[in-house]
Write an enzyme that holds these catalytic residues in place. Sequence first.
Site, PDB file in Angstrom:
ATOM      1  N   GLY A 239      20.934 -48.209 -40.140  1.00  0.00           N
ATOM      2  CA  GLY A 239      21.354 -49.554 -39.749  1.00  0.00           C
ATOM      3  C   GLY A 239      22.793 -49.928 -40.008  1.00  0.00           C
ATOM      4  CD  GLU A 274      14.434 -43.579 -41.820  1.00  0.00           C
ATOM      5  OE1 GLU A 274      14.558 -44.571 -41.075  1.00  0.00           O
ATOM      6  OE2 GLU A 274      13.335 -43.209 -42.283  1.00  0.00           O
ATOM      7  N   GLY A 276      22.113 -43.292 -38.294  1.00  0.00           N
ATOM      8  CA  GLY A 276      22.243 -42.776 -36.931  1.00  0.00           C
ATOM      9  C   GLY A 276      23.601 -43.132 -36.378  1.00  0.00           C
ATOM     10  CB  CYS A 345      21.631 -51.043  -6.180  1.00  0.00           C
ATOM     11  SG  CYS A 345      22.625 -50.008  -5.102  1.00  0.00           S
TER      12      CYS A 345
HETATM   13  C1  LIG Z   1      16.929 -46.432 -35.068  1.00  0.00           C
HETATM   14  C2  LIG Z   1      16.451 -46.128 -36.430  1.00  0.00           C
HETATM   15  C3  LIG Z   1      17.328 -45.666 -37.412  1.00  0.00           C
HETATM   16  C4  LIG Z   1      18.794 -45.490 -37.185  1.00  0.00           C
HETATM   17  O1  LIG Z   1      19.470 -46.700 -37.053  1.00  0.00           O
HETATM   18  P1  LIG Z   1      21.062 -46.735 -36.978  1.00  0.00           P
HETATM   19  O2  LIG Z   1      21.382 -48.156 -36.801  1.00  0.00           O
HETATM   20  O3  LIG Z   1      21.464 -45.894 -35.815  1.00  0.00           O
HETATM   21  O4  LIG Z   1      21.574 -46.186 -38.261  1.00  0.00           O
HETATM   22  C5  LIG Z   1      16.794 -45.344 -38.638  1.00  0.00           C
HETATM   23  N1  LIG Z   1      15.475 -45.490 -38.911  1.00  0.00           N
HETATM   24  C6  LIG Z   1      14.604 -45.947 -37.989  1.00  0.00           C
HETATM   25  C7  LIG Z   1      13.186 -46.070 -38.340  1.00  0.00           C
HETATM   26  C8  LIG Z   1      15.060 -46.271 -36.730  1.00  0.00           C
HETATM   27  O5  LIG Z   1      14.194 -46.732 -35.818  1.00  0.00           O
END
Ligand SMILES: *Cc1c(COP(=O)(O)O)cnc(C)c1O
Length: 421
Positions: A239, A274, A276, A345
Amino acid sequence: MHHFSYHQGRLYCEQVDLSRVADDVGTPVYVYSTATLRRHARVIAEAFTGVDCLIAYSVKANGNLAVLRTLAREGCGADVVSGGELLRALRAGIPASRIVFSGVGKSRMEMKLALDQGIHQFNVESAAELVVLSDVAATLGKVAPVAIRVNPDVAAGGHPNISTGKAGDKFGVAWAEAPGLYQQIQALPGVEAVGVDVHIGSQIGDLAPMRLAFEKTVGLVRQLRAEGHTLTRVDLGGGLAIPYHAEDSPAPPKAYADMIRDITEALGIQVILEPGRVIAGNAGILITEVLYQKPAPDRTFLIVDAGMNDLIRPALYQAHHDILPLREAGADVGWTPFDVVGPICESTDKFASQRLLPNPEPGDRLAFMSSGAYGAVLASQYNARPLVAEVLVDGDRFAVVRRRPSFEEMIALEHMPDWLS
Ligand SMILES: *Cc1c(COP(=O)(O)O)cnc(C)c1O
């Protein structure tokens, strides 16, 4: 920090002239920077020095195999949300022992696949899922390591569509329901509680809501331990935000890590993260070519060859991407406002409104910056456009890591029924 910058008036990724990539591979094309991916993975790992932690990169942000292998070599594990992502992570060389499986709707088949592989943890999001997971595991003679994803009822995230930790969001189990689920785990043969999981949203630049959610979660770990559950892990999700505008200054990984260390260090617990977007977001761009300028009474449209099927973030989340020309504008060029739109479109196929650009001509190339996360993974073949290609740069070399399919490949799965042939 990223490795996309101008050298002698041309936009480079590391030591590769991006115009050369566009010439060789065609447009639209995503380009990822190895140095940037590595740097982000290292900055996060270093920020957590001294913490027993598993950095499980969120595959859904960018699941290209070459990106995953680059991160695997940095020691990252993976957070997956489908059987397909699990197979991708394994194929890229991420060991099952470093993979956690999140998501609200795991099927029995996906559970079996993950159990056969022996993944690190299942993040379970409902009582019903818990019962099914136990059943699938028990049938295989296994016990699934489980964390319940709790919903701390904390609002956060860059846009309502990416908030996941508020009561009313589909994610996690209601706070009050969690202790009962841990009781239930003890009565089920195929599951074992190993931790608590929380993930409150994405593009969170302010640490305050995270701290609030994490403190609640750690409080729950303490409570559950006091009730006799041997919990050894806490999964704090992803997040963390990235700067999409030059003037943004989201909380840096160091401050995030210090906050987490502060909250968790007394517990003697493995911390799972986690991340991303914060790893992949600024490590990628999307290159597009200008097709036409189209003057309208009140504005000028700049029609480019990338569409919302290639990069959907602006249409889906009203997201902003800086747009840079691959050839740096001279000091003498006037910057005027354009509505930058794609060929799809749909009226939502718009990347930017009234964006100041240095009068791009047909044939000029532009880069949508910060497109490495939630870019190519969300691409589709809408309007029968071939899936966008992806390139990985490493120093002075580059390789196509996903080529554009041919028209024959695009239609290969379709079949004419007897009565029409
Ligand atoms: C999407 C997601 C993430 C990654 O979120 P980021 O904002 O990209 O860091 C981590 N854990 C879960 C469960 C997610 O759904």
